[in-house]
Design an enzyme around this catalytic site. Structure first.
Site, PDB file in Angstrom:
ATOM      1  N   ASP A 102      18.862   9.084  39.084  1.00 50.77           N
ATOM      2  CA  ASP A 102      18.612   8.289  37.883  1.00 50.77           C
ATOM      3  C   ASP A 102      18.704   6.787  38.137  1.00 50.77           C
ATOM      4  O   ASP A 102      19.363   6.343  39.075  1.00 50.77           O
ATOM      5  CB  ASP A 102      19.655   8.634  36.799  1.00 50.77           C
ATOM      6  CG  ASP A 102      19.386   9.977  36.139  1.00 50.77           C
ATOM      7  OD1 ASP A 102      18.604  10.771  36.691  1.00 50.77           O
ATOM      8  OD2 ASP A 102      19.982  10.230  35.074  1.00 50.77           O
ATOM      9  N   HIS A 151      13.139   7.902  32.041  1.00 51.57           N
ATOM     10  CA  HIS A 151      14.568   7.712  31.705  1.00 51.57           C
ATOM     11  C   HIS A 151      14.701   6.532  30.733  1.00 51.57           C
ATOM     12  O   HIS A 151      15.648   5.774  30.823  1.00 51.57           O
ATOM     13  CB  HIS A 151      15.359   7.490  33.001  1.00 51.57           C
ATOM     14  CG  HIS A 151      16.848   7.565  32.874  1.00 51.57           C
ATOM     15  ND1 HIS A 151      17.497   8.490  32.101  1.00 51.57           N
ATOM     16  CD2 HIS A 151      17.835   6.821  33.455  1.00 51.57           C
ATOM     17  CE1 HIS A 151      18.807   8.315  32.200  1.00 51.57           C
ATOM     18  NE2 HIS A 151      19.038   7.293  33.011  1.00 51.57           N
ATOM     19  N   HIS A 155      16.960   1.632  29.252  1.00 53.09           N
ATOM     20  CA  HIS A 155      18.281   2.266  29.354  1.00 53.09           C
ATOM     21  C   HIS A 155      19.268   1.757  28.293  1.00 53.09           C
ATOM     22  O   HIS A 155      20.399   1.369  28.597  1.00 53.09           O
ATOM     23  CB  HIS A 155      18.861   2.055  30.763  1.00 53.09           C
ATOM     24  CG  HIS A 155      19.777   3.153  31.215  1.00 53.09           C
ATOM     25  ND1 HIS A 155      21.103   3.229  30.824  1.00 53.09           N
ATOM     26  CD2 HIS A 155      19.566   4.226  32.002  1.00 53.09           C
ATOM     27  CE1 HIS A 155      21.655   4.298  31.387  1.00 53.09           C
ATOM     28  NE2 HIS A 155      20.750   4.929  32.100  1.00 53.09           N
ATOM     29  N   HIS A 182      22.637   8.992  41.376  1.00 52.39           N
ATOM     30  CA  HIS A 182      22.028   7.700  41.011  1.00 52.39           C
ATOM     31  C   HIS A 182      21.555   6.960  42.259  1.00 52.39           C
ATOM     32  O   HIS A 182      22.290   6.900  43.251  1.00 52.39           O
ATOM     33  CB  HIS A 182      23.045   6.842  40.242  1.00 52.39           C
ATOM     34  CG  HIS A 182      23.406   7.428  38.911  1.00 52.39           C
ATOM     35  ND1 HIS A 182      24.319   8.455  38.784  1.00 52.39           N
ATOM     36  CD2 HIS A 182      22.950   7.162  37.663  1.00 52.39           C
ATOM     37  CE1 HIS A 182      24.413   8.784  37.497  1.00 52.39           C
ATOM     38  NE2 HIS A 182      23.600   8.022  36.794  1.00 52.39           N
TER      39      HIS A 182
HETATM   40 ZN   LIG Z   1      20.886   6.404  33.480  1.00 48.84          ZN
END
Ligand SMILES: [Zn+2]
Length: 221
Positions: free
Chosen positions: A42, A93, A97, A189
């Site tokens: 991510d 995503h 964010h 991540h």
């Molecule tokens: Zn995230």
């Protein structure tokens, strides 16, 4: 005043919906009998970490699933093209964010749409996977995503590698205490280098357990 959406905690959504909805609508893990694992990354693409991660995955022949932030996608389109060219899956995503709690329904929908559009402009088609930032999603969000043919994807394994308080050694130790099992959907991540250090051992140990790697796209079919 912006109305506060009714937030479903991850636990409630998982318990209440994961068992009753098909995986192509809402996914927290894959089939337990699949003998496979999904690694998801991510918050990229990141200009320094993501290319090194792609090199590593290529050398180890492991497909991954990248959940990308739209405004970073616009800065590094070549990395997004490289992901799909090398067999990885790409999902949305959000565009920037944000915290879901701070958004109205309309703003949240725009975050999804703009994030998908940023990827779509580069790849020629919008992504069919969406991971909400921090896993926060309302029932209304999920409904709209499903109507648009998009799978909402969470995870069932979170080593908290994104926490600045958790060192690389601690993340490695976490995985040693909890070896991956068939059907695990792992949250990692690629906006920091920790992932580069932990992956070689994690992949080797997982393969020793006779498990393969696949993408979320394959599980959502
Ligand atoms: Zn995230």
């Amino acid at each position: 005043m912006t109305p506060r959406p009714i937030m479903w905690s991850r636990q409630i959504v998982r318990r209440g919906l994961a068992a009753s909805l098909p995986r192509r609508v809402y996914m927290t893990q894959g089939p337990r009998q699949s003998d496979s694992i999904c690694l998801t990354f991510d918050d990229g693409p990141h200009p320094e970490v993501t290319p090194r991660l792609l090199d590593l995955l290529r050398d180890l022949r492991v497909p991954g699933t990248f959940f990308l932030i739209g405004r970073e996608v616009e800065k590094y389109p070549d990395l997004v093209r490289r992901m799909t060219a090398e067999g990885h899956a790409v999902g949305n995503h959000s565009y920037s964010h944000p915290r879901r709690e701070s958004l109205s329904r309309r703003e949240a929908a725009a975050e999804v749409t703009n994030g998908a559009a940023a990827i779509g402009r580069i790849l020629g088609k919008p992504p069919t996977l969406y991971r909400p930032p921090r896993g926060k999603v309302t029932v209304g969000d999920m409904w709209r995503l499903w109507r648009a043919g998009t799978t909402t994807v969470l995870w069932n394994v979170d080593p908290k590698d994104c926490s600045v308080r958790r060192t690389t050694a601690e993340v490695e130790g976490w995985f040693r205490d909890r070896p991956l099992e068939s059907g695990d959907l792992v949250l990692l991540h690629d906006d920091q280098t920790k992932v580069l250090d932990i992956l070689p051992e994690l992949i080797a140990v997982t393969r020793d357990r006779k498990l393969n790697f696949t993408t979320v796209e394959a599980w959502a079919k």
